[in-house]
Design a protein around this motif. Structure first.
Motif, PDB file in Angstrom:
ATOM      1  N   LEU A  27      -0.650   3.581  -2.806  1.00 28.75           N
ATOM      2  CA  LEU A  27      -1.191   4.842  -2.138  1.00 28.75           C
ATOM      3  C   LEU A  27      -2.522   5.442  -3.021  1.00 28.75           C
ATOM      4  O   LEU A  27      -3.237   6.047  -2.371  1.00 28.75           O
ATOM      5  CB  LEU A  27      -0.088   5.693  -1.988  1.00 28.75           C
ATOM      6  CG  LEU A  27       1.069   5.588  -1.166  1.00 28.75           C
ATOM      7  CD1 LEU A  27       2.100   6.699  -1.191  1.00 28.75           C
ATOM      8  CD2 LEU A  27       0.203   5.867   0.500  1.00 28.75           C
ATOM      9  N   ALA A  46      -3.130   0.231   9.420  1.00 25.75           N
ATOM     10  CA  ALA A  46      -1.850  -0.474   8.408  1.00 25.75           C
ATOM     11  C   ALA A  46      -1.295  -1.424   9.260  1.00 25.75           C
ATOM     12  O   ALA A  46      -1.127  -1.357  10.234  1.00 25.75           O
ATOM     13  CB  ALA A  46      -1.092   0.877   8.166  1.00 25.75           C
ATOM     14  N   ALA A  92      -4.708  -1.279   5.101  1.00 29.83           N
ATOM     15  CA  ALA A  92      -3.289  -1.280   4.160  1.00 29.83           C
ATOM     16  C   ALA A  92      -2.404  -2.263   5.062  1.00 29.83           C
ATOM     17  O   ALA A  92      -2.537  -2.432   6.063  1.00 29.83           O
ATOM     18  CB  ALA A  92      -2.680   0.148   4.240  1.00 29.83           C
ATOM     19  N   ALA A 106       0.886  -1.204  -0.004  1.00 27.22           N
ATOM     20  CA  ALA A 106       0.125   0.014  -0.029  1.00 27.22           C
ATOM     21  C   ALA A 106       0.788   1.092  -0.017  1.00 27.22           C
ATOM     22  O   ALA A 106       0.265   2.426  -0.197  1.00 27.22           O
ATOM     23  CB  ALA A 106      -0.975   0.010   0.951  1.00 27.22           C
ATOM     24  N   CYS A 149       0.817   5.049   4.795  1.00 25.28           N
ATOM     25  CA  CYS A 149      -0.324   4.600   4.229  1.00 25.28           C
ATOM     26  C   CYS A 149      -1.406   5.146   5.254  1.00 25.28           C
ATOM     27  O   CYS A 149      -2.574   5.885   4.790  1.00 25.28           O
ATOM     28  CB  CYS A 149      -0.438   2.980   4.613  1.00 25.28           C
ATOM     29  SG  CYS A 149       0.520   2.191   3.317  1.00 25.28           S
TER      30      CYS A 149
END
Length: 325
Positions: free
Chosen positions: A153, A187, A168, A147, A179
């Motif tokens: 992104l 994340a 993510a 990610a 992220c």
């Protein structure tokens, strides 16, 4: 003009920095004075002859650019001075590029022309994956692998803009933090062996509705296990280097779908829809809902090292090459 040439299939370091005559646009073509060329993972494959599309040798690599129309061929609606960006078959790693006008879209006034080179491939791919292939609806949960990369992104940002719950996965705490800065709710560091279990726990054991997978390899098997009943695996690429085999029984047991995402080929077959897609993406950019992260702007002369860094996953977001002169 100066351009990088691939004389034979090679590594980035073996490309040749060459002085070439200024090209003349043919029918339906325009010549673009390149403002920026954006790097993509497929560049590492194309240079080595490992991409599904192999240009005739010798060729200048690079498939994504922005710039100003500098000359026009017959049958072209664009005019000199128009600001454009787009995905091209090859030729972007040069000071000038002759390309089919149909490959280009207008860059709206108020959008930075150099930064516009970072939009078409990653956001076009993300939009095609989420809206066209996955048909994700607001409120559904999306897991984005890799990610912190350019397409990762973009997918995080776009997923958030479409009303999805975005999770993510990235390699390392710094990339996970990036992220979160770009809209991920949570994340997960997939260097942690427990990352997949952490994702599952976050969903209360249900799993996610879709996984955006540009990585392949062993990550695809983990992604399949994380999908909820009726979930969709969006197959974007194989940055890990190995193409996974997907057990059909796993798809059957949970009513899953494994969907290929190939924006470039879809775009060529659906020009009107692709044009509307680009307009919508520029609108989201101007509204502040998405914003390409350009992590590096490097001189075009540094292309070999920049491509090597991308291939070794030492970059985040998008890397742009800026022609000198």
């Amino acid at each position: 003009m100066n351009a990088w040439l691939v004389q034979d299939w090679c590594t980035p370091e073996q490309m040749q920095w060459t002085d070439l005559p200024l090209p003349a646009p043919g029918p339906s073509q325009v010549r673009v004075k390149v403002a920026a060329a954006a790097l993509n993972f497929l560049d590492t494959l194309m240079i080595g002859g490992r991409y599904q599309e192999r240009p005739p040798l010798p060729f200048a690599p690079g498939v994504e650019l922005s710039g100003t129309v500098d000359g026009v061929g017959e049958g072209v609606g664009l005019t000199a001075g128009d600001r454009v960006c787009g995905l091209v078959p090859y030729g972007a790693f040069a000071q000038y590029a002759c390309v089919d006008a149909a490959e280009l879209v207008a860059v709206p006034q108020g959008v930075d022309l150099v930064q516009a080179a970072a939009l078409p491939v990653v956001y076009g791919t993300a939009h095609h994956a989420l809206a066209e292939r996955g048909r994700l609806q607001a409120g559904e949960t999306l897991l984005v692998l890799a990610a912190a990369g350019g397409v990762g992104l973009a997918t995080v940002q776009l997923g958030r803009a479409l009303g999805l719950r975005v999770l993510a996965a990235a390699g390392g705490p710094d990339k996970c933090a990036l992220c979160l800065e770009h809209g991920a709710e949570l994340a997960f560091d997939y260097r942690d062996p427990a990352w997949a279990e952490q994702v599952k726990a976050t969903t209360g054991g249900r799993g996610v509705d879709a996984v955006f997978d540009p990585v392949g390899g062993a990550y695809t098997a983990q992604a399949l296990r994380l999908l909820a009943f009726g979930g969709r695996l969006l197959i974007v690429g194989f940055a890990a280097g190995s193409i996974p085999e997907i057990p059909a029984n796993r798809l059957l047991l949970k009513d899953l779908s494994a969907l290929g995402v190939v924006w470039g080929a879809w775009r060529r077959r659906n020009r009107p829809a692709a044009a509307k897609q680009m307009t919508a993406l520029f609108d989201l950019w101007q509204q502040g809902a998405i914003a390409p992260l350009v992590s590096q702007r490097r001189p075009l002369s540094e292309a070999p090292q920049a491509i090597a860094d991308l291939g070794a996953r030492r970059t985040t977001g998008k890397v742009l090459l800026i022609p000198e002169g």
